[in-house]
Design a protein around this motif. Structure first.
Motif, PDB file in Angstrom:
ATOM      1  N   LYS A 314     -10.667  24.140  -7.164  1.00  0.00           N
ATOM      2  CA  LYS A 314      -9.994  24.343  -8.203  1.00  0.00           C
ATOM      3  C   LYS A 314      -8.687  25.320  -7.971  1.00  0.00           C
ATOM      4  CE  LYS A 314     -12.754  27.756 -10.662  1.00  0.00           C
ATOM      5  NZ  LYS A 314     -13.740  27.885 -11.600  1.00  0.00           N
ATOM      6  N   VAL A 315      -7.639  25.025  -8.502  1.00  0.00           N
ATOM      7  CA  VAL A 315      -6.371  25.831  -8.099  1.00  0.00           C
ATOM      8  C   VAL A 315      -5.523  26.124  -9.502  1.00  0.00           C
ATOM      9  CG1 VAL A 315      -5.953  25.122  -5.795  1.00  0.00           C
ATOM     10  CG2 VAL A 315      -5.369  23.641  -7.501  1.00  0.00           C
ATOM     11  N   LYS A 316      -4.685  27.193  -9.587  1.00  0.00           N
ATOM     12  CA  LYS A 316      -4.218  27.402 -10.728  1.00  0.00           C
ATOM     13  C   LYS A 316      -2.696  27.473 -10.447  1.00  0.00           C
ATOM     14  CE  LYS A 316      -7.176  30.557 -13.239  1.00  0.00           C
ATOM     15  NZ  LYS A 316      -7.852  31.832 -13.197  1.00  0.00           N
ATOM     16  N   ILE A 317      -1.726  27.109 -11.407  1.00  0.00           N
ATOM     17  CA  ILE A 317      -0.440  27.163 -11.232  1.00  0.00           C
ATOM     18  C   ILE A 317       0.095  28.284 -10.639  1.00  0.00           C
ATOM     19  CG2 ILE A 317       1.844  27.008 -12.453  1.00  0.00           C
ATOM     20  CD1 ILE A 317       0.749  24.623 -14.317  1.00  0.00           C
ATOM     21  N   GLN A 318      -0.430  29.538 -11.092  1.00  0.00           N
ATOM     22  CA  GLN A 318       0.212  30.728 -10.644  1.00  0.00           C
ATOM     23  C   GLN A 318       0.184  30.912  -8.889  1.00  0.00           C
ATOM     24  OE1 GLN A 318      -2.147  33.966 -12.551  1.00  0.00           O
ATOM     25  NE2 GLN A 318      -3.975  33.695 -11.337  1.00  0.00           N
TER      26      GLN A 318
END
Ligand code: C2O
Length: 342
Positions: A314-318
């Motif tokens: 999982k990856v976050k926009i930030q």
């Protein structure tokens, strides 16, 4: 609240007639989801498609990587068509958002558009590099913001190459026709030099107009549980649509590039999006790298991908706002449209 990834066990028929509505990935019980371990490679440089054409060594690698991807077992998450199906899943309503039973996960028409596609390309690029065991591999960018890049990139037009796709508008991809960045299935009858001038003006106007307000360039906010509406897209997305329509077949389902469900089956998709991604990077630099939306619902929006180790992450926009964190950058080429933009 930020957009969260869907429950992967609940993929259902998509709204994708070109694919008989089927684009779910194979699902074999729950996979562990880890935080993505960001790469520690040297800074990898993406180059313009019209300039890598004569770099035989690079072209051999690129073709070999795509060939290997196409030869993987059909169910493998890295398989070329599985990679393409990801686009269908997140654009053609194959998932509902968690805790809803009718709000589709949709990565277009909003502030999610650029970050999601950045990650999508990143993992695709890392997987290609892994397949040829080259940690420096990058995909090229379709440099359509400069005169020499405004035709369909020749590297995708060799029928014997794994980069080839027959499902295109042959009038546009064959004979050095000039891409019209306002194309919407009506031919621009102006002269080549006039279309080039219109394109450059259009890009300049887009930047100038949207520099102080990120919504205009990137798209409007969307939060968990909200449905995107097409009119909320940003100007860069609008420009990007023109190239999709221009490349895809003019009839039927507009395959491949002209339809969300099939677009990523054409390798030029990733090359086109690489330039979209580059436009965002330039936009960001022109704004002194200030954060586009200082809003947790954007920064914490989360996506799932299979990484280059076949791990679901999982990856976050930030974490994708600065491409150097993903260890890539773009070759610096002239920006003939820039002028006095500020
Ligand atoms: Cu997800 Cu070019 O579109």
């Amino acid at each position: 609240e930020p957009i969260m990834p869907p429950d992967l066990s609940k993929c259902h028929d998509a709204n994708a007639p070109a694919l008989d509505n089927h684009c779910c990935p194979p699902y074999s019980g729950s996979e562990t989801i880890l935080e993505y371990d960001f790469p520690a490679t040297p800074l990898r440089v993406r180059r313009p498609a019209h300039l890598v054409k004569d770099d035989q060594e690079y072209m051999d690698k690129y073709k070999e990587a795509v060939r290997r991807m196409k030869n993987l077992p059909a169910e493998h998450p890295w398989n070329y068509y599985q990679q393409a199906n990801i686009h269908c899943q997140y654009c053609n309503d194959a998932y509902y958002q968690q805790n809803t039973d009718d709000v589709p996960v949709q990565v277009h028409f909003s502030w999610i558009f650029l970050p999601w596609h950045r990650y999508y390309l990143h993992f695709y690029e890392r997987i290609l590099g892994k397949l040829i065991d080259d940690d420096t591999f990058t995909i090229p960018f379709w440099n359509w913001d400069t005169k020499d890049g405004m035709t369909f990139p020749a590297i995708f037009q060799d029928a014997a190459s794994p980069l080839y796709d027959p499902k295109r508008d042959q009038r546009h991809v064959k004979d050095g026709a000039i891409l019209d960045l306002k194309y919407a299935y009506t031919e621009n009858t102006a002269s080549d030099s006039e279309i080039i001038r219109e394109n450059l003006c259009f890009i300049q106007k887009t930047f100038k107009h949207s520099l102080s307000l990120a919504e205009l360039f990137m798209g409007d906010p969307v939060r968990a549980g909200e449905k995107e509406i097409q009119e909320a897209n940003g100007q860069l997305e609008v420009i990007h649509n023109a190239a999709h329509m221009w490349v895809g077949e003019p009839d039927g389902y507009k395959e491949n590039m002209g339809d969300f469900s099939t677009a990523a089956r054409d390798s030029v998709f990733f090359c086109h999006h690489s330039n979209v991604d580059r436009m965002w990077d330039i936009y960001r630099n022109l704004r002194g790298n200030s954060v586009e939306f200082n809003d947790k619902d954007w920064l914490h929006s989360t996506f799932l991908f299979h990484d280059e180790n076949e791990q679901l992450v999982k990856v976050k926009i930030q974490d994708c706002l600065n491409p150097t964190k993903l260890r890539y950058t773009f070759e610096q080429v002239p920006l003939p449209w820039l002028g006095n933009i500020n």
